[in-house]
Design a protein around this motif. Structure first.
Motif, PDB file in Angstrom:
ATOM      1  N   ALA A   1      14.113  21.468 -10.527  1.00 61.33           N
ATOM      2  CA  ALA A   1      13.141  21.903 -11.537  1.00 61.33           C
ATOM      3  C   ALA A   1      13.476  23.296 -12.060  1.00 61.33           C
ATOM      4  CB  ALA A   1      11.733  21.879 -10.951  1.00 61.33           C
ATOM      5  N   ARG A   2      13.905  24.176 -11.171  1.00 64.60           N
ATOM      6  CA  ARG A   2      14.267  25.530 -11.615  1.00 64.60           C
ATOM      7  C   ARG A   2      15.514  25.510 -12.495  1.00 64.60           C
ATOM      8  NH1 ARG A   2      12.921  29.557  -6.568  1.00 64.60           N
ATOM      9  NH2 ARG A   2      10.667  29.480  -6.867  1.00 64.60           N
ATOM     10  N   LEU A   3      16.486  24.680 -12.131  1.00 64.59           N
ATOM     11  CA  LEU A   3      17.676  24.536 -12.978  1.00 64.59           C
ATOM     12  C   LEU A   3      17.278  24.018 -14.361  1.00 64.59           C
ATOM     13  CD1 LEU A   3      20.196  23.122 -10.405  1.00 64.59           C
ATOM     14  CD2 LEU A   3      20.678  25.007 -11.959  1.00 64.59           C
ATOM     15  N   SER A   4      16.453  22.989 -14.394  1.00 62.94           N
ATOM     16  CA  SER A   4      16.016  22.419 -15.656  1.00 62.94           C
ATOM     17  C   SER A   4      15.250  23.447 -16.485  1.00 62.94           C
ATOM     18  CB  SER A   4      15.127  21.192 -15.408  1.00 62.94           C
ATOM     19  OG  SER A   4      14.629  20.704 -16.630  1.00 62.94           O
ATOM     20  N   SER A   5      14.373  24.177 -15.852  1.00 59.53           N
ATOM     21  CA  SER A   5      13.588  25.187 -16.551  1.00 59.53           C
ATOM     22  C   SER A   5      14.479  26.301 -17.100  1.00 59.53           C
ATOM     23  CB  SER A   5      12.532  25.763 -15.604  1.00 59.53           C
ATOM     24  OG  SER A   5      11.734  26.703 -16.273  1.00 59.53           O
ATOM     25  N   THR A   6      15.510  26.659 -16.352  1.00 60.42           N
ATOM     26  CA  THR A   6      16.450  27.673 -16.826  1.00 60.42           C
ATOM     27  C   THR A   6      17.197  27.174 -18.053  1.00 60.42           C
ATOM     28  OG1 THR A   6      16.666  28.531 -14.574  1.00 60.42           O
ATOM     29  CG2 THR A   6      18.383  29.160 -16.145  1.00 60.42           C
ATOM     30  N   VAL A   7      17.646  25.923 -18.008  1.00 58.04           N
ATOM     31  CA  VAL A   7      18.325  25.341 -19.177  1.00 58.04           C
ATOM     32  C   VAL A   7      17.381  25.324 -20.372  1.00 58.04           C
ATOM     33  CG1 VAL A   7      19.312  23.205 -20.127  1.00 58.04           C
ATOM     34  CG2 VAL A   7      20.021  24.027 -17.873  1.00 58.04           C
ATOM     35  N   GLN A   8      16.122  24.975 -20.153  1.00 56.69           N
ATOM     36  CA  GLN A   8      15.160  24.952 -21.255  1.00 56.69           C
ATOM     37  C   GLN A   8      14.964  26.350 -21.841  1.00 56.69           C
ATOM     38  OE1 GLN A   8      14.010  22.148 -22.707  1.00 56.69           O
ATOM     39  NE2 GLN A   8      15.342  21.145 -21.220  1.00 56.69           N
ATOM     40  N   GLY A   9      14.946  27.357 -20.989  1.00 56.13           N
ATOM     41  CA  GLY A   9      14.827  28.732 -21.489  1.00 56.13           C
ATOM     42  C   GLY A   9      16.020  29.147 -22.330  1.00 56.13           C
ATOM     43  N   ILE A  10      17.213  28.769 -21.887  1.00 51.11           N
ATOM     44  CA  ILE A  10      18.419  29.070 -22.663  1.00 51.11           C
ATOM     45  C   ILE A  10      18.432  28.261 -23.959  1.00 51.11           C
ATOM     46  CG2 ILE A  10      20.954  29.044 -22.657  1.00 51.11           C
ATOM     47  CD1 ILE A  10      19.674  31.159 -20.825  1.00 51.11           C
ATOM     48  N   LEU A  11      17.929  27.032 -23.907  1.00 49.91           N
ATOM     49  CA  LEU A  11      17.796  26.224 -25.121  1.00 49.91           C
ATOM     50  C   LEU A  11      16.893  26.937 -26.128  1.00 49.91           C
ATOM     51  CD1 LEU A  11      18.101  23.672 -26.845  1.00 49.91           C
ATOM     52  CD2 LEU A  11      16.273  22.641 -25.474  1.00 49.91           C
ATOM     53  N   GLU A  12      15.762  27.450 -25.665  1.00 53.67           N
ATOM     54  CA  GLU A  12      14.853  28.183 -26.564  1.00 53.67           C
ATOM     55  C   GLU A  12      15.568  29.378 -27.192  1.00 53.67           C
ATOM     56  OE1 GLU A  12      11.319  29.202 -24.402  1.00 53.67           O
ATOM     57  OE2 GLU A  12      10.928  27.107 -23.887  1.00 53.67           O
ATOM     58  N   LEU A  13      16.369  30.067 -26.396  1.00 55.62           N
ATOM     59  CA  LEU A  13      17.129  31.198 -26.920  1.00 55.62           C
ATOM     60  C   LEU A  13      18.068  30.743 -28.028  1.00 55.62           C
ATOM     61  CD1 LEU A  13      18.178  34.179 -26.694  1.00 55.62           C
ATOM     62  CD2 LEU A  13      19.783  33.301 -24.993  1.00 55.62           C
ATOM     63  N   THR A  14      18.837  29.684 -27.770  1.00 54.72           N
ATOM     64  CA  THR A  14      19.793  29.228 -28.774  1.00 54.72           C
ATOM     65  C   THR A  14      19.099  28.697 -30.025  1.00 54.72           C
ATOM     66  OG1 THR A  14      20.018  27.028 -27.789  1.00 54.72           O
ATOM     67  CG2 THR A  14      21.603  28.709 -27.102  1.00 54.72           C
ATOM     68  N   GLN A  15      17.886  28.178 -29.893  1.00 55.02           N
ATOM     69  CA  GLN A  15      17.149  27.708 -31.058  1.00 55.02           C
ATOM     70  C   GLN A  15      16.744  28.865 -31.967  1.00 55.02           C
ATOM     71  OE1 GLN A  15      14.090  25.653 -28.876  1.00 55.02           O
ATOM     72  NE2 GLN A  15      14.956  23.647 -29.381  1.00 55.02           N
TER      73      GLN A  15
END
Length: 138
Positions: A43-57
């Motif tokens: 879950a933490r890995l997934s949440s980290t990826v989602q945070g980086i996704l938000e950054l790239t968006q």
């Protein structure tokens, strides 16, 4: 959101946060629970990826706004080169590079969406005992 800072201060602060993330995640155990519990890691890995996704968006818009600002300065003839050269060619180079960066961020966003889709359904085993060698990274 602190909008009292200048754009360059905000960009540098964002850079420092990514630097902290890079240091914090050097060891795979960084995603484990505070007591080394691995069950929370997916879950933490997934949440980290989602945070980086938000950054790239958000970064393509940043590149567009940087280009707009540079074009405005060019139109106002408010740019001089410390080399003494005419800024027209240098501005054109910078504008193309910022457009390329915007496209690269869009590609990164797509890749993170692809990575994030299966990761959002990943979970850990909640009955696992933490291993003694899985000390949390400080």
């Amino acid at each position: 959101m602190d909008l009292d800072r200048t754009p360059d201060q905000i960009a540098r602060a964002a850079s420092e946060e990514i630097r902290a993330l890079n240091h914090r995640t050097l060891a795979p155990g960084a995603f484990h629970g505070d007591d080394g519990f691995r069950g929370v890691a997916p879950a933490r890995l997934s949440s980290t990826v989602q945070g980086i996704l938000e950054l790239t968006q958000r970064l393509p818009q940043t590149m567009q706004q940087l280009r707009r600002g540079l074009r405005q300065l060019e139109e106002e003839q408010a740019i001089r080169m410390t080399t003494g050269r005419d800024p027209d060619e240098e501005v054109a180079t910078a504008l193309r590079a910022l457009l390329n960066a915007e496209e690269a961020f869009k590609a990164a966003e797509h890749a993170l969406r692809v990575a994030g889709a299966p990761m959002s359904a990943m979970g850990g085993y909640m009955d696992e005992e933490p291993a003694e060698d899985d000390a949390p990274v400080s």
